[in-house]
Structures are given as C-alpha cells and as structure tokens.
Write an enzyme that holds these catalytic residues in place. Structure first.
Site, PDB file in Angstrom:
ATOM      1  CG  HIS A 191      -3.939  -3.546   2.618  1.00 10.86           C
ATOM      2  ND1 HIS A 191      -2.948  -3.155   3.505  1.00 10.86           N
ATOM      3  CD2 HIS A 191      -4.544  -2.412   2.214  1.00 10.86           C
ATOM      4  CE1 HIS A 191      -2.969  -1.840   3.628  1.00 10.86           C
ATOM      5  NE2 HIS A 191      -3.915  -1.367   2.846  1.00 10.86           N
TER       6      HIS A 191
ATOM      7  CD  GLU B 269      -2.023  -6.423   4.920  1.00  7.93           C
ATOM      8  OE1 GLU B 269      -2.304  -5.260   5.254  1.00  7.93           O
ATOM      9  OE2 GLU B 269      -1.452  -6.703   3.842  1.00  7.93           O
TER      10      GLU B 269
ATOM     11  CB  CYS C 113      -0.991  -0.050   1.164  1.00  7.17           C
ATOM     12  SG  CYS C 113      -2.322   1.173   1.012  1.00  7.17           S
TER      13      CYS C 113
END
Length: 193
Positions: free
Chosen positions: A175, A177, A77
């Site tokens: 992202h 994750e 990001c």
C-alpha cells in the site's frame, strides 16, 4: 491532470485520496467508464476477497474496460492481484494483464502478512529516487510469484512480486498510501510517469 480512483466498492479509497492530496493533486472517485477513459491517471484500489471483487467489476462492465485503458494505471494490493491471470482466492479469473497467477502463501507461514517489509530489485520509473531495501507496508495472504512482469520483489518465506509492470499498467502488492515517505514518492512517480 485528471486522476480517477476506480469505484467498485472494494477499496481503501480515503487513504489513497488523502495521500494524493498531500502530493498536491486531487483525485475523483468514479465508476463511470467515460470518466475513467478520459483520466490522465487511473488508480485501481482493492481490499477484500478476489472473487467478490471480480463479480463487482463484471457487474459494472469495468472488467472489460480496465484492460483496454491506455493511460498509466496503478493497481494497489487486491487491485494488482485482479490484474493478474487469476487467483487461487475463490478460484477467480482475473483481468489477464499480468501473465501470472496469484497463489496463497504456504501453510508454514502466518497469514496475512501484515506490516513493514523491504522491497528490492527495483526495475521501473515507478521507483525513481527509491533506494534498494526501502520499507513498504503490506497486508495480504496471497501473492504473485516472480515472473517476467516483476518490477520489485519482497520476501516472506519466499521471494514474490512486490510490484508488477507491463506497458502502461503497474501494480503494487504493498500500500503506497500507507508506506510513509517511500510510498508517497512512489505515488508521485506514478503521477509523473
């Protein structure tokens, strides 16, 4: 293998640590240049505003260290955006790893772009076992236009770089994750590059 998440006070650290742990690895949070240099993999996270994040990197000398790293490095990001030449956000000079300037989405679209979107035109070992048009999770108001370092694109009013890659450096605007099984596979690919 030692995995270090760069700690400069501008990251979504816990969710990245948990995602890496789910893959069977442990990550260390560090701002120590020696520890970062010795890591097998480095993750450069980022949430927040570009100019204040760069000011933190400059204050710690990490702005000079990161471009010199030789192991695989993944910017996430804002981390990816700071790896570019510069950003319109706060008129910020970046780390100049990727040869592109980050710009704001046009006023005709709602910002930030929040939510799930598709990635396509996948061009890197980062995307091994990922199918075209897989869904990833994004939150951003600025983007990197497509360029020669683009290794995946997404679309929000226009096509932009969803991921960048050059030498040992990789960046995702999204992202991983927070991108479910697709993001987990991308993180796994990065750790196994």
């Amino acid at each position: 293998m030692k995995i270090v998440i760069i700690d400069y006070g501008a990251g979504n650290i816990q969710s990245i640590k948990f995602a890496i742990r789910r893959l069977g690895y442990e990550a260390t949070l560090s701002d120590n240049p020696e520890e970062i240099k010795q890591a097998g993999r480095v993750i450069f996270p980022g949430v927040g505003e570009a100019s204040s994040a760069m000011a933190k990197l400059r204050a710690s000398g990490l702005d000079r260290l990161i471009p010199q790293l030789t192991q695989p490095v993944l910017g996430i990001c804002l981390g990816m955006q700071l790896m570019c030449k510069g950003s319109e956000e706060g008129n910020t000079k970046g780390l100049d790893i990727f040869d592109v300037d980050v710009v704001k989405f046009p006023e005709s679209v709602k910002v930030p772009q929040i939510g799930w979107n598709e990635i396509s035109n996948l061009k890197s070992g980062l995307f091994t076992s990922i199918t075209e048009n897989s869904h990833i999770y994004l939150v951003h108001s600025y983007y990197a236009p497509t360029c020669e370092d683009t290794i995946a694109v997404s679309e929000y009013a226009l096509l932009y770089s969803a991921a960048l890659g050059k030498d040992n450096f990789y960046g995702t605007q999204f992202h991983p994750e927070k991108s479910s099984s697709v993001g987990a596979q991308i993180l796994k690919n990065f750790l196994e590059l």
